[in-house]
Design a protein around this motif. Sequence first.
Motif, PDB file in Angstrom:
ATOM      1  N   THR A 124       0.832  -1.195   0.000  1.00 30.93           N
ATOM      2  CA  THR A 124       0.000   0.000   0.000  1.00 30.93           C
ATOM      3  C   THR A 124       0.868   1.247   0.000  1.00 30.93           C
ATOM      4  OG1 THR A 124      -0.083   0.096   2.405  1.00 30.93           O
ATOM      5  CG2 THR A 124      -1.809  -1.176   1.307  1.00 30.93           C
ATOM      6  N   LEU A 125       0.265   2.352  -0.381  1.00 36.54           N
ATOM      7  CA  LEU A 125       0.973   3.628  -0.331  1.00 36.54           C
ATOM      8  C   LEU A 125       1.212   4.052   1.112  1.00 36.54           C
ATOM      9  CD1 LEU A 125      -0.793   5.736  -3.098  1.00 36.54           C
ATOM     10  CD2 LEU A 125       1.520   4.828  -3.142  1.00 36.54           C
ATOM     11  N   PHE A 126       2.324   4.696   1.348  1.00 39.96           N
ATOM     12  CA  PHE A 126       2.710   5.274   2.629  1.00 39.96           C
ATOM     13  C   PHE A 126       2.774   4.239   3.753  1.00 39.96           C
ATOM     14  CE2 PHE A 126       0.856   8.680   0.060  1.00 39.96           C
ATOM     15  CZ  PHE A 126       1.966   9.503  -0.034  1.00 39.96           C
ATOM     16  N   ASP A 127       3.181   3.034   3.402  1.00 39.62           N
ATOM     17  CA  ASP A 127       3.424   1.989   4.392  1.00 39.62           C
ATOM     18  C   ASP A 127       4.758   2.290   5.064  1.00 39.62           C
ATOM     19  OD1 ASP A 127       3.938  -0.272   5.874  1.00 39.62           O
ATOM     20  OD2 ASP A 127       3.832  -1.665   4.187  1.00 39.62           O
ATOM     21  N   PRO A 128       4.786   2.501   6.379  1.00 36.71           N
ATOM     22  CA  PRO A 128       6.044   2.857   7.046  1.00 36.71           C
ATOM     23  C   PRO A 128       7.103   1.764   6.970  1.00 36.71           C
ATOM     24  CG  PRO A 128       4.292   2.520   8.655  1.00 36.71           C
ATOM     25  CD  PRO A 128       3.662   2.449   7.299  1.00 36.71           C
ATOM     26  N   ASN A 129       6.702   0.536   6.671  1.00 42.31           N
ATOM     27  CA  ASN A 129       7.669  -0.560   6.568  1.00 42.31           C
ATOM     28  C   ASN A 129       8.181  -0.774   5.146  1.00 42.31           C
ATOM     29  OD1 ASN A 129       7.374  -1.206   9.340  1.00 42.31           O
ATOM     30  ND2 ASN A 129       5.434  -2.189   8.846  1.00 42.31           N
ATOM     31  N   ALA A 130       7.716   0.012   4.199  1.00 38.69           N
ATOM     32  CA  ALA A 130       8.065  -0.191   2.790  1.00 38.69           C
ATOM     33  C   ALA A 130       9.561  -0.077   2.558  1.00 38.69           C
ATOM     34  CB  ALA A 130       7.315   0.803   1.913  1.00 38.69           C
ATOM     35  N   ARG A 131      10.208   0.821   3.263  1.00 40.22           N
ATOM     36  CA  ARG A 131      11.640   1.028   3.010  1.00 40.22           C
ATOM     37  C   ARG A 131      12.493  -0.171   3.407  1.00 40.22           C
ATOM     38  NH1 ARG A 131      11.821   5.688   7.262  1.00 40.22           N
ATOM     39  NH2 ARG A 131      11.880   4.518   9.192  1.00 40.22           N
ATOM     40  N   ASP A 132      11.944  -1.081   4.202  1.00 38.04           N
ATOM     41  CA  ASP A 132      12.705  -2.236   4.662  1.00 38.04           C
ATOM     42  C   ASP A 132      12.400  -3.514   3.883  1.00 38.04           C
ATOM     43  OD1 ASP A 132      14.027  -0.796   6.687  1.00 38.04           O
ATOM     44  OD2 ASP A 132      12.252  -0.938   7.961  1.00 38.04           O
ATOM     45  N   ARG A 133      11.662  -3.420   2.793  1.00 38.44           N
ATOM     46  CA  ARG A 133      11.276  -4.620   2.046  1.00 38.44           C
ATOM     47  C   ARG A 133      12.447  -5.298   1.349  1.00 38.44           C
ATOM     48  NH1 ARG A 133       6.070  -2.002   0.819  1.00 38.44           N
ATOM     49  NH2 ARG A 133       4.619  -3.074   2.197  1.00 38.44           N
ATOM     50  N   SER A 134      13.418  -4.504   0.904  1.00 37.77           N
ATOM     51  CA  SER A 134      14.575  -5.073   0.206  1.00 37.77           C
ATOM     52  C   SER A 134      15.703  -4.053   0.221  1.00 37.77           C
ATOM     53  CB  SER A 134      14.217  -5.436  -1.233  1.00 37.77           C
ATOM     54  OG  SER A 134      14.036  -4.261  -2.007  1.00 37.77           O
ATOM     55  N   GLY A 135      16.846  -4.488  -0.260  1.00 37.37           N
ATOM     56  CA  GLY A 135      17.966  -3.564  -0.386  1.00 37.37           C
ATOM     57  C   GLY A 135      17.659  -2.443  -1.359  1.00 37.37           C
ATOM     58  N   ALA A 136      16.936  -2.780  -2.425  1.00 27.20           N
ATOM     59  CA  ALA A 136      16.559  -1.753  -3.404  1.00 27.20           C
ATOM     60  C   ALA A 136      15.632  -0.714  -2.775  1.00 27.20           C
ATOM     61  CB  ALA A 136      15.880  -2.400  -4.607  1.00 27.20           C
ATOM     62  N   HIS A 137      14.722  -1.157  -1.919  1.00 34.19           N
ATOM     63  CA  HIS A 137      13.825  -0.222  -1.229  1.00 34.19           C
ATOM     64  C   HIS A 137      14.624   0.689  -0.296  1.00 34.19           C
ATOM     65  CE1 HIS A 137      10.693  -2.988  -2.620  1.00 34.19           C
ATOM     66  NE2 HIS A 137       9.830  -2.018  -2.382  1.00 34.19           N
ATOM     67  N   ARG A 138      15.587   0.131   0.417  1.00 36.51           N
ATOM     68  CA  ARG A 138      16.406   0.950   1.321  1.00 36.51           C
ATOM     69  C   ARG A 138      17.216   1.973   0.529  1.00 36.51           C
ATOM     70  NH1 ARG A 138      16.280  -3.920   3.910  1.00 36.51           N
ATOM     71  NH2 ARG A 138      18.134  -4.752   2.885  1.00 36.51           N
ATOM     72  N   HIS A 139      17.735   1.556  -0.614  1.00 38.31           N
ATOM     73  CA  HIS A 139      18.501   2.467  -1.467  1.00 38.31           C
ATOM     74  C   HIS A 139      17.608   3.614  -1.965  1.00 38.31           C
ATOM     75  CE1 HIS A 139      21.600   3.712  -4.286  1.00 38.31           C
ATOM     76  NE2 HIS A 139      20.677   3.733  -5.237  1.00 38.31           N
ATOM     77  N   LEU A 140      16.410   3.274  -2.441  1.00 35.76           N
ATOM     78  CA  LEU A 140      15.473   4.308  -2.900  1.00 35.76           C
ATOM     79  C   LEU A 140      15.118   5.263  -1.769  1.00 35.76           C
ATOM     80  CD1 LEU A 140      12.884   2.537  -5.213  1.00 35.76           C
ATOM     81  CD2 LEU A 140      14.516   4.302  -5.814  1.00 35.76           C
ATOM     82  N   TYR A 141      14.869   4.704  -0.592  1.00 36.36           N
ATOM     83  CA  TYR A 141      14.514   5.546   0.550  1.00 36.36           C
ATOM     84  C   TYR A 141      15.616   6.573   0.816  1.00 36.36           C
ATOM     85  CZ  TYR A 141      13.348   7.045   5.244  1.00 36.36           C
ATOM     86  OH  TYR A 141      13.049   7.804   6.338  1.00 36.36           O
ATOM     87  N   ALA A 142      16.864   6.108   0.807  1.00 38.50           N
ATOM     88  CA  ALA A 142      17.986   7.011   1.070  1.00 38.50           C
ATOM     89  C   ALA A 142      18.078   8.107   0.008  1.00 38.50           C
ATOM     90  CB  ALA A 142      19.297   6.220   1.133  1.00 38.50           C
ATOM     91  N   LEU A 143      17.916   7.745  -1.262  1.00 41.36           N
ATOM     92  CA  LEU A 143      17.986   8.748  -2.329  1.00 41.36           C
ATOM     93  C   LEU A 143      16.882   9.791  -2.207  1.00 41.36           C
ATOM     94  CD1 LEU A 143      18.852   6.556  -5.444  1.00 41.36           C
ATOM     95  CD2 LEU A 143      20.345   8.140  -4.225  1.00 41.36           C
ATOM     96  N   TYR A 144      15.664   9.312  -1.964  1.00 43.28           N
ATOM     97  CA  TYR A 144      14.548  10.256  -1.846  1.00 43.28           C
ATOM     98  C   TYR A 144      14.672  11.128  -0.596  1.00 43.28           C
ATOM     99  CZ  TYR A 144      11.961   8.538  -5.865  1.00 43.28           C
ATOM    100  OH  TYR A 144      11.562   8.245  -7.144  1.00 43.28           O
ATOM    101  N   GLU A 145      15.225  10.596   0.474  1.00 40.80           N
ATOM    102  CA  GLU A 145      15.423  11.405   1.679  1.00 40.80           C
ATOM    103  C   GLU A 145      16.446  12.510   1.442  1.00 40.80           C
ATOM    104  OE1 GLU A 145      13.914  11.608   4.894  1.00 40.80           O
ATOM    105  OE2 GLU A 145      12.459  10.627   3.605  1.00 40.80           O
ATOM    106  N   LEU A 157       5.252  11.368  -2.607  1.00 34.20           N
ATOM    107  CA  LEU A 157       4.327  10.584  -3.421  1.00 34.20           C
ATOM    108  C   LEU A 157       5.074   9.827  -4.528  1.00 34.20           C
ATOM    109  CD1 LEU A 157       1.477   9.693  -4.156  1.00 34.20           C
ATOM    110  CD2 LEU A 157       1.267  11.787  -5.512  1.00 34.20           C
ATOM    111  N   VAL A 158       6.006  10.484  -5.179  1.00 32.88           N
ATOM    112  CA  VAL A 158       6.786   9.830  -6.226  1.00 32.88           C
ATOM    113  C   VAL A 158       7.573   8.659  -5.647  1.00 32.88           C
ATOM    114  CG1 VAL A 158       8.722  10.155  -7.836  1.00 32.88           C
ATOM    115  CG2 VAL A 158       6.896  11.847  -7.725  1.00 32.88           C
ATOM    116  N   ARG A 159       8.137   8.844  -4.451  1.00 31.25           N
ATOM    117  CA  ARG A 159       8.853   7.742  -3.799  1.00 31.25           C
ATOM    118  C   ARG A 159       7.927   6.560  -3.566  1.00 31.25           C
ATOM    119  NH1 ARG A 159      10.330   8.758   2.141  1.00 31.25           N
ATOM    120  NH2 ARG A 159       8.135   8.203   2.300  1.00 31.25           N
ATOM    121  N   GLU A 160       6.735   6.815  -3.070  1.00 28.05           N
ATOM    122  CA  GLU A 160       5.792   5.730  -2.795  1.00 28.05           C
ATOM    123  C   GLU A 160       5.376   5.013  -4.081  1.00 28.05           C
ATOM    124  OE1 GLU A 160       4.944   4.551   0.209  1.00 28.05           O
ATOM    125  OE2 GLU A 160       6.380   5.996   0.995  1.00 28.05           O
ATOM    126  N   LEU A 161       5.165   5.762  -5.144  1.00 30.08           N
ATOM    127  CA  LEU A 161       4.831   5.142  -6.417  1.00 30.08           C
ATOM    128  C   LEU A 161       6.005   4.322  -6.947  1.00 30.08           C
ATOM    129  CD1 LEU A 161       2.870   8.088  -8.065  1.00 30.08           C
ATOM    130  CD2 LEU A 161       1.926   5.991  -7.050  1.00 30.08           C
TER     131      LEU A 161
END
Length: 94
Positions: free
Chosen positions: A2-23, A72-76
């Motif tokens: 789902t959108l804006f799931d607080p656990n989304a950034r921990d789903r994979s290494g790619a998610h963690r990488h995206l989270y860091a870039l968007y932050e 929003l772009v990060r979540e998408l």
Amino acid sequence: MTLFDPNARDRSGAHRHLYALYEIWYTAVDFGAALCFVVGSVLFFSASSQTAATWFFLVGSILFAAKPTIRLVRELHYLRLGKIETLARRQDPL
């Protein structure tokens, strides 16, 4: 997923990488907006620089408006990444 799931950034290494870039982008935009408002505020002390001050306030406002857009772009991007990972698992012959 789902959108804006607080656990989304921990789903994979790619998610963690995206989270860091968007932050990084989010923080840079936040800093730029704050800087524009500080400079605009100082410029308003002089009548001769009020036009420049108004422009700084406008740019700062646009930057503040960009912040929720970045989130929003990060979540998408997370959703798209999740679909790619699901498809990859389906295609894995092992």
